[in-house]
Design a protein around this motif. Sequence first.
Motif, PDB file in Angstrom:
ATOM      1  N   GLU A   1       1.236  -1.535   0.285  1.00 13.67           N
ATOM      2  CA  GLU A   1       0.701   0.012  -0.127  1.00 13.67           C
ATOM      3  C   GLU A   1       0.364   1.116  -0.052  1.00 13.67           C
ATOM      4  N   MET A   2       1.861   1.352   1.063  1.00 13.83           N
ATOM      5  CA  MET A   2       2.287   2.525   1.048  1.00 13.83           C
ATOM      6  C   MET A   2       3.242   2.784  -0.393  1.00 13.83           C
ATOM      7  N   ILE A   3       4.018   1.416  -0.749  1.00 12.63           N
ATOM      8  CA  ILE A   3       4.251   2.214  -2.196  1.00 12.63           C
ATOM      9  C   ILE A   3       3.842   2.165  -3.388  1.00 12.63           C
ATOM     10  N   GLY A   4       2.480   1.767  -3.442  1.00  8.77           N
ATOM     11  CA  GLY A   4       0.979   1.727  -4.406  1.00  8.77           C
ATOM     12  C   GLY A   4       1.163   0.783  -5.524  1.00  8.77           C
ATOM     13  N   MET A   5       0.930  -0.174  -4.695  1.00 10.66           N
ATOM     14  CA  MET A   5       1.058  -1.737  -5.530  1.00 10.66           C
ATOM     15  C   MET A   5       0.055  -2.878  -4.613  1.00 10.66           C
ATOM     16  N   ALA A   6      -1.052  -2.071  -3.618  1.00  9.75           N
ATOM     17  CA  ALA A   6      -1.721  -3.452  -3.094  1.00  9.75           C
ATOM     18  C   ALA A   6      -2.632  -3.570  -4.034  1.00  9.75           C
ATOM     19  N   ASP A   7      -3.421  -2.960  -4.937  1.00 10.63           N
ATOM     20  CA  ASP A   7      -3.792  -3.557  -6.379  1.00 10.63           C
ATOM     21  C   ASP A   7      -3.152  -4.495  -6.737  1.00 10.63           C
ATOM     22  N   LYS A   8      -2.039  -4.838  -7.108  1.00  9.93           N
ATOM     23  CA  LYS A   8      -1.577  -5.765  -8.049  1.00  9.93           C
ATOM     24  C   LYS A   8      -0.915  -6.764  -6.733  1.00  9.93           C
ATOM     25  N   ALA A   9      -1.246  -6.785  -5.739  1.00 13.17           N
ATOM     26  CA  ALA A   9      -0.748  -8.453  -5.137  1.00 13.17           C
ATOM     27  C   ALA A   9      -0.932  -9.478  -6.100  1.00 13.17           C
ATOM     28  N   LYS A  10      -2.044  -9.712  -5.890  1.00 14.08           N
ATOM     29  CA  LYS A  10      -1.909 -10.655  -6.056  1.00 14.08           C
ATOM     30  C   LYS A  10      -1.254 -11.023  -7.453  1.00 14.08           C
ATOM     31  N   SER A  11      -1.186 -10.682  -8.225  1.00 14.63           N
ATOM     32  CA  SER A  11      -0.619 -10.897  -9.305  1.00 14.63           C
ATOM     33  C   SER A  11       0.825 -11.078  -9.979  1.00 14.63           C
ATOM     34  N   HIS A  12       0.913 -12.199 -10.955  1.00 14.42           N
ATOM     35  CA  HIS A  12       2.162 -12.925 -10.960  1.00 14.42           C
ATOM     36  C   HIS A  12       2.854 -11.845 -11.820  1.00 14.42           C
ATOM     37  N   VAL A  13       4.108 -11.753 -10.919  1.00 14.45           N
ATOM     38  CA  VAL A  13       5.279 -11.452 -11.063  1.00 14.45           C
ATOM     39  C   VAL A  13       5.739 -10.759 -12.612  1.00 14.45           C
ATOM     40  N   GLY A  14       5.606 -11.994 -13.858  1.00 16.76           N
ATOM     41  CA  GLY A  14       5.409 -12.357 -14.502  1.00 16.76           C
ATOM     42  C   GLY A  14       4.777 -10.623 -15.774  1.00 16.76           C
ATOM     43  N   GLN A  15       3.923 -10.500 -15.085  1.00 15.31           N
ATOM     44  CA  GLN A  15       2.787  -9.407 -15.968  1.00 15.31           C
ATOM     45  C   GLN A  15       3.474  -8.209 -15.289  1.00 15.31           C
ATOM     46  N   LEU A  16       4.265  -7.948 -14.288  1.00  7.99           N
ATOM     47  CA  LEU A  16       4.010  -6.660 -14.325  1.00  7.99           C
ATOM     48  C   LEU A  16       5.263  -5.339 -15.413  1.00  7.99           C
ATOM     49  N   THR A  17       5.062  -4.688 -15.157  1.00  8.93           N
ATOM     50  CA  THR A  17       6.431  -3.182 -16.308  1.00  8.93           C
ATOM     51  C   THR A  17       7.270  -3.403 -15.176  1.00  8.93           C
ATOM     52  N   TYR A  18       7.991  -3.153 -15.848  1.00 11.05           N
ATOM     53  CA  TYR A  18       9.263  -2.519 -15.462  1.00 11.05           C
ATOM     54  C   TYR A  18       9.441  -2.139 -14.171  1.00 11.05           C
ATOM     55  N   ILE A  19       9.024  -1.120 -13.710  1.00 15.12           N
ATOM     56  CA  ILE A  19       9.117  -0.202 -13.088  1.00 15.12           C
ATOM     57  C   ILE A  19       8.209  -0.987 -11.569  1.00 15.12           C
ATOM     58  N   ASP A  20       6.955  -1.366 -12.226  1.00 19.63           N
ATOM     59  CA  ASP A  20       6.305  -2.581 -10.993  1.00 19.63           C
ATOM     60  C   ASP A  20       7.693  -4.036 -10.762  1.00 19.63           C
ATOM     61  N   THR A  21       8.124  -4.416 -11.331  1.00 20.87           N
ATOM     62  CA  THR A  21       8.643  -5.226 -10.541  1.00 20.87           C
ATOM     63  C   THR A  21       9.881  -4.284 -10.116  1.00 20.87           C
ATOM     64  N   LYS A  22      10.410  -3.465 -10.111  1.00 20.78           N
ATOM     65  CA  LYS A  22      11.693  -2.781  -9.190  1.00 20.78           C
ATOM     66  C   LYS A  22      10.505  -2.524  -7.798  1.00 20.78           C
ATOM     67  N   ARG A  23       9.308  -2.403  -8.252  1.00 22.16           N
ATOM     68  CA  ARG A  23       8.610  -1.579  -6.821  1.00 22.16           C
ATOM     69  C   ARG A  23       8.169  -2.633  -6.118  1.00 22.16           C
ATOM     70  N   VAL A  24       8.365  -4.041  -6.419  1.00 20.99           N
ATOM     71  CA  VAL A  24       7.768  -4.804  -5.412  1.00 20.99           C
ATOM     72  C   VAL A  24       9.104  -5.871  -4.808  1.00 20.99           C
ATOM     73  N   GLU A  25      10.690  -5.702  -5.888  1.00 15.13           N
ATOM     74  CA  GLU A  25      11.533  -5.847  -5.166  1.00 15.13           C
ATOM     75  C   GLU A  25      12.408  -4.569  -3.668  1.00 15.13           C
ATOM     76  N   LEU A  26      12.085  -4.124  -4.044  1.00 15.03           N
ATOM     77  CA  LEU A  26      11.727  -2.400  -3.317  1.00 15.03           C
ATOM     78  C   LEU A  26      11.224  -2.660  -1.827  1.00 15.03           C
ATOM     79  N   ALA A  27       9.421  -3.129  -2.087  1.00 15.17           N
ATOM     80  CA  ALA A  27       8.750  -3.963  -0.652  1.00 15.17           C
ATOM     81  C   ALA A  27       9.701  -4.640  -0.836  1.00 15.17           C
ATOM     82  N   ARG A  28       9.601  -5.844  -0.938  1.00 19.66           N
ATOM     83  CA  ARG A  28      10.121  -7.039  -0.357  1.00 19.66           C
ATOM     84  C   ARG A  28      11.917  -6.120   0.741  1.00 19.66           C
TER      85      ARG A  28
END
Length: 243
Positions: free
Chosen positions: A126-153
């Motif tokens: 939620e803090m990084i603006g990705m809560a709506d993609k919580a159930k998405s497969h990582v292969g479906q993400l845009t490049y910046i969203d993969t970076k956001r997920v890595e930062l969130a991790r």
Amino acid sequence: MANTVISLRGATKQFGGLVAVDNVSFDVREHEVLGLIGPNGSGKSTTLNLISGALPATDGEISLRGGTITGLPARAIARKGVSRTFQLVRLLPSMNVLENVMAGGVFGHRRRWGQSAERHAMQVLEMIGMADKAKSHVGQLTYIDTKRVELARALSGEPEVLLLDEWLAGLNPTELTEGIDLIHRLRDEGRTIILVEHVMDAIRSLCDNCVVMSSGKKIAEGSTDDVLSDPEVIRAYLGDDDA
């Protein structure tokens, strides 16, 4: 004066005859954003690898809040409170976004598990603006969203120190603005961050102080404005016309 969180004293890394990091010393204080900058091949990422335990130091000492972490494996350093991102995003392809972020909490500083790990991972998303993609497969993400997920991790491990290795690299101008804003928010939360970055706009707007490396050595250290106007630093980046 703020407490020192990370301290390097004579940190050195050799690969055979190549000295990638050569007797480097600096301190990072609590709530500071330190820029680790320099031309390509200057030893910046290797320095992050020494701090995170991805590589063992050949010589020197690295400490976290006064306790030596030199020689500890990466998993032990992560448990002690050092999280990082990588130049090349490394997500877990068999897991969805939420599970990737939960992994950071399970193996991180606080060792969260089960529902606690899931709740915390959702808060970070939620803090990084990705809560709506919580159930998405990582292969479906845009490049910046993969970076956001890595930062969130990395953040879900609740680190005392966050290491960002060219996190802004490869982003288009719009994404870059969003990325800088996101790191600004982390800075405003009072996090302690070491930032390896080539984007000078980001360095100027985010970093309190900078350490500049060239050919494995530290060539300058100080406030961002002072360092970026240092003739030796400018020479290291642009080359010397008289050479």
